[in-house]
Motif scaffolding. Structure first.
Motif, mmCIF file in Angstrom:
data_model
loop_
_atom_site.group_PDB
_atom_site.id
_atom_site.type_symbol
_atom_site.label_atom_id
_atom_site.label_comp_id
_atom_site.label_asym_id
_atom_site.label_seq_id
_atom_site.Cartn_x
_atom_site.Cartn_y
_atom_site.Cartn_z
ATOM 1 N N ARG A 277 -13.144 -1.174 -1.373
ATOM 2 C CA ARG A 277 -13.091 -1.821 -0.057
ATOM 3 C C ARG A 277 -12.282 -3.118 -0.112
ATOM 4 O O ARG A 277 -11.507 -3.413 0.801
ATOM 5 N N LEU A 278 -12.444 -3.907 -1.176
ATOM 6 C CA LEU A 278 -11.657 -5.134 -1.314
ATOM 7 C C LEU A 278 -10.167 -4.824 -1.297
ATOM 8 O O LEU A 278 -9.375 -5.544 -0.683
ATOM 9 N N VAL A 279 -9.795 -3.741 -1.980
ATOM 10 C CA VAL A 279 -8.381 -3.355 -2.043
ATOM 11 C C VAL A 279 -7.914 -2.812 -0.700
ATOM 12 O O VAL A 279 -6.883 -3.234 -0.159
ATOM 13 N N ASP A 280 -8.681 -1.885 -0.134
ATOM 14 C CA ASP A 280 -8.260 -1.224 1.113
ATOM 15 C C ASP A 280 -8.181 -2.194 2.285
ATOM 16 O O ASP A 280 -7.330 -2.041 3.177
ATOM 17 N N GLU A 281 -9.047 -3.210 2.300
ATOM 18 C CA GLU A 281 -9.033 -4.169 3.403
ATOM 19 C C GLU A 281 -8.072 -5.333 3.163
ATOM 20 O O GLU A 281 -7.957 -6.223 4.011
ATOM 21 N N GLY A 282 -7.388 -5.337 2.030
ATOM 22 C CA GLY A 282 -6.430 -6.401 1.751
ATOM 23 C C GLY A 282 -7.072 -7.736 1.401
ATOM 24 O O GLY A 282 -6.418 -8.781 1.490
ATOM 25 N N GLN A 283 -8.330 -7.706 0.985
ATOM 26 C CA GLN A 283 -8.991 -8.952 0.581
ATOM 27 C C GLN A 283 -8.427 -9.464 -0.746
ATOM 28 O O GLN A 283 -8.527 -10.663 -1.050
ATOM 29 N N VAL A 284 -7.857 -8.568 -1.521
ATOM 30 C CA VAL A 284 -7.179 -8.905 -2.769
ATOM 31 C C VAL A 284 -5.817 -8.221 -2.738
ATOM 32 O O VAL A 284 -5.534 -7.390 -1.873
ATOM 33 N N ALA A 285 -4.971 -8.562 -3.707
ATOM 34 C CA ALA A 285 -3.594 -8.063 -3.700
ATOM 35 C C ALA A 285 -3.458 -6.679 -4.324
ATOM 36 O O ALA A 285 -2.344 -6.160 -4.413
ATOM 37 N N GLY A 286 -4.558 -6.074 -4.745
ATOM 38 C CA GLY A 286 -4.506 -4.754 -5.352
ATOM 39 C C GLY A 286 -5.539 -4.633 -6.448
ATOM 40 O O GLY A 286 -6.292 -5.570 -6.750
ATOM 41 N N TRP A 287 -5.577 -3.445 -7.070
ATOM 42 C CA TRP A 287 -6.551 -3.210 -8.130
ATOM 43 C C TRP A 287 -6.339 -4.143 -9.314
ATOM 44 O O TRP A 287 -7.282 -4.444 -10.050
ATOM 45 N N ASP A 288 -5.101 -4.580 -9.532
ATOM 46 C CA ASP A 288 -4.829 -5.466 -10.673
ATOM 47 C C ASP A 288 -4.716 -6.923 -10.263
ATOM 48 O O ASP A 288 -4.160 -7.733 -11.011
#
Length: 563
Positions: A277-288
């Motif tokens: 969810r963090l990745v899909d919602e753009g809360q972070v820049a990606g899995w890495d």
């Protein structure tokens, strides 16, 4: 018999149990497996499982398989497979066999037919909601399906037609025929196969019928002759089903499942669903993203494999769950980098200093040790010019008594160089300090009469002429509360730390850092440990702070109640 211990790890109940079994002659060698689902990136919790599985096999002369649990094609991608393999190798492990649950689809279907033919499974035509409602509760038994007594020949015919794609998704499922009154809900005729028309990353469209994890898990272990299937505690209630299937199927071996407590760390989340969810919602820049607890994120941030392996060994293996302070993970990184990271100077928030008695247009070179405690790491040449940069925090105009850095009329030593005195403070029209004018003590250079003259402060610096501009990213805890997913009143997203990333685009680095390869850790003296980002280039250096020199969160965690 004597057995080598796994990489300096302390003994624990799994190690002791396997040792007794080997000593009793139950196994000639130990074979384990690490079975990730390729629907996301591995995180630090997976690292605990990786270290455990590989170390247990190695301790008893065996090996570990890497097996991808690819039974849910809706969420699985090749990029996740590639990242998982990269992470395991980065941690320092190599698997014996690379396997996929999909390798065994034919064999698993054969096992399903075996259960049907022996009256141990049946095809159920009820919908998912009805089956769920009939399952019962922890205090009430389940209700038998009206299809439970379907004749084996009829169930076999339906199952083969299900595989052939004759029915729509959800029309039928295959269920084990065990005990709808069992106190263990997992034994109340669990679903073994579902119709699901999804393109599979390896088998394409060959299958429209996919096994559940509970069915594929144990049989895949048996096919690979796994001796010990090490799982986290949420699978403890599934073990009776694991054993029931192995007991009633003609499998080539009988692995045993052992459960251990999963890893929990404060100020983060280790749920793949939440990380997705963090990745899909753009809360972070990606899995890495370096703020993520994924191994790819930790690697990009500057963590080392040694630090993570040592962390996993220290926290140990138990059956009782607890929450580990994030600071423990950071401590292991500091311990590793303190020994292995070369030292460099960098100024993150620059303040210009003019050395008024240093000759214009000249450069003086100073020797600086790459590591103060390790002469084998050698030294480097650091340039000094009339204009230098120091940290803005290393100057204070109205300094308190115990401020031992630079202040008006005060003296400090420039690291690896000489002593300077602040003679004049230059300000702009707004009253902000823009420049310091200082004089140096030429007798305080190395080899000069005043080389050993003592002053209470030493600060770092870089030459304004030679330093290279860089972007520096300061990373911190992703969340600002210890247990973001434990708040029943608020969504965990609401606890994101707005200060988890600070980007400094006016930093200056000593020139030896221009060609540093991505991931190579350095200690920026007095500032912390940093590593070049994956996007860093000689033309555009980008450095990530891996960890501060000290645990600045220890006091905060104590005030917040800690972990």
């Amino acid at each position: 018999m004597n057995h080598p211990e796994p990489t300096s790890a302390p003994a624990h109940f799994i190690l002791n149990r396997i040792r007794k079994e080997v000593d009793a002659g139950l196994y000639s060698r130990v074979v384990t497996r690490f079975p990730p689902e390729p629907n996301g990136y591995l995180h630090i919790g997976h690292a605990k499982s990786i270290v455990l599985n590989f170390s247990m096999a190695a301790a008893f002369g065996g090996y570990t398989n890497l097996r991808f649990d690819d039974t849910n094609p809706a969420k699985e991608e090749q990029r996740f497979i590639d990242s998982i393999k990269e992470d395991v190798r980065w941690l320092g492990y190599e698997w014996e066999n690379e396997c996929f649950a999909s390798d065994y689809f034919e064999a698993l279907f054969g096992y399903a037919l075996h259960l049907v033919d022996h009256g141990l499974a049946y095809v159920d035509g009820q919908d998912a909601d009805t089956i769920r409602a009939q399952r019962g509760t922890l205090t009430e038994p389940g209700v038998n399906s009206p299809d439970r007594d379907r004749p084996p020949a009829e169930s076999r015919d339906l199952l083969e037609r299900m595989r052939a794609g004759e029915f729509p998704d959800g029309r039928y499922v295959l269920r084990a025929k065990i005990d709808m009154a069992s106190p263990n809900i997992n034994l109340r005729d669990p679903v073994l196969y579902r119709i699901r028309r999804q393109h599979h990353h390896r088998t394409g469209d060959d299958w429209v019928l996919y096994p559940t994890y509970d069915f594929a898990h144990g049989q895949s272990d048996a096919i690979e002759h796994i001796t010990h299937s090490l799982c986290t505690m949420e699978f403890e209630d599934h073990r009776p089903l694991y054993d029931w299937l192995l007991e009633h199927l003609p499998v080539p071996s009988r692995p045993q499942q052992i459960e251990f407590a999963k890893l929990n760390i404060d100020f983060t989340v280790l749920s793949k669903r939440r990380l997705t969810r963090l990745v899909d919602e753009g809360q972070v820049a990606g899995w890495d993203d370096p703020r993520m607890p994924t191994l790819a994120g930790l690697r990009r941030r500057g963590f080392t494999p040694v630090s993570i392996r040592n962390f996993c060994n220290e926290i140990g293996v138990t059956k009782s769950e607890g929450i580990i302070p994030y600071g423990v993970l950071e401590r292991h990184l500091r311990d590793d980098l303190n020994v292995h990271a070369p030292r460099r100077m960098a100024v993150l928030r620059p303040l210009k200093v003019v050395l008024t008695n240093f000759p214009e247009n000249e450069t003086e070179w100073f020797d600086a040790a790459n590591h103060p405690q390790n002469p084998e790491m050698g030294s480097r040449r650091v340039p000094m010019t009339r204009e230098i940069f120091i940290e803005r925090d290393d100057f204070m105009e109205d300094a308190p008594k115990k401020f031992f850095r630079l202040k008006p009329s005060g003296e400090v030593r420039l690291r690896n160089a000489f002593i300077v005195r602040c003679d004049e403070v230059v300000k702009n029209d707004a009253g902000d300090v823009t420049e310091l004018r200082c004089s140096l003590d030429p007798e305080s250079r190395t080899g000069q009469p005043n080389a050993e003259r003592k002053v209470k402060g030493t600060i770092h610096w870089v030459s304004a002429q030679h330093a290279i501009p860089a972007e520096v990213r300061l990373y911190d805890r992703l969340f600002n509360v210890p247990h973001p997913s434990g708040d029943k009143e608020r969504d965990f997203i609401e606890h994101l730390n707005p200060a988890s990333l600070e980007i400094l685009d006016t930093a200056w680095l000593e020139p030896t850092l221009a060609d540093a390869p991505p991931g190579q850790p350095f200690q920026f003296e007095r500032l912390g440990y940093f590593a070049p980002d994956l996007d860093s280039t000689p033309e555009q250096p980008i450095f990530n702070r891996a960890v501060t020199l000290r645990d600045t969160w220890a006091k905060i965690e104590k005030e917040l109640g800690g972990a």
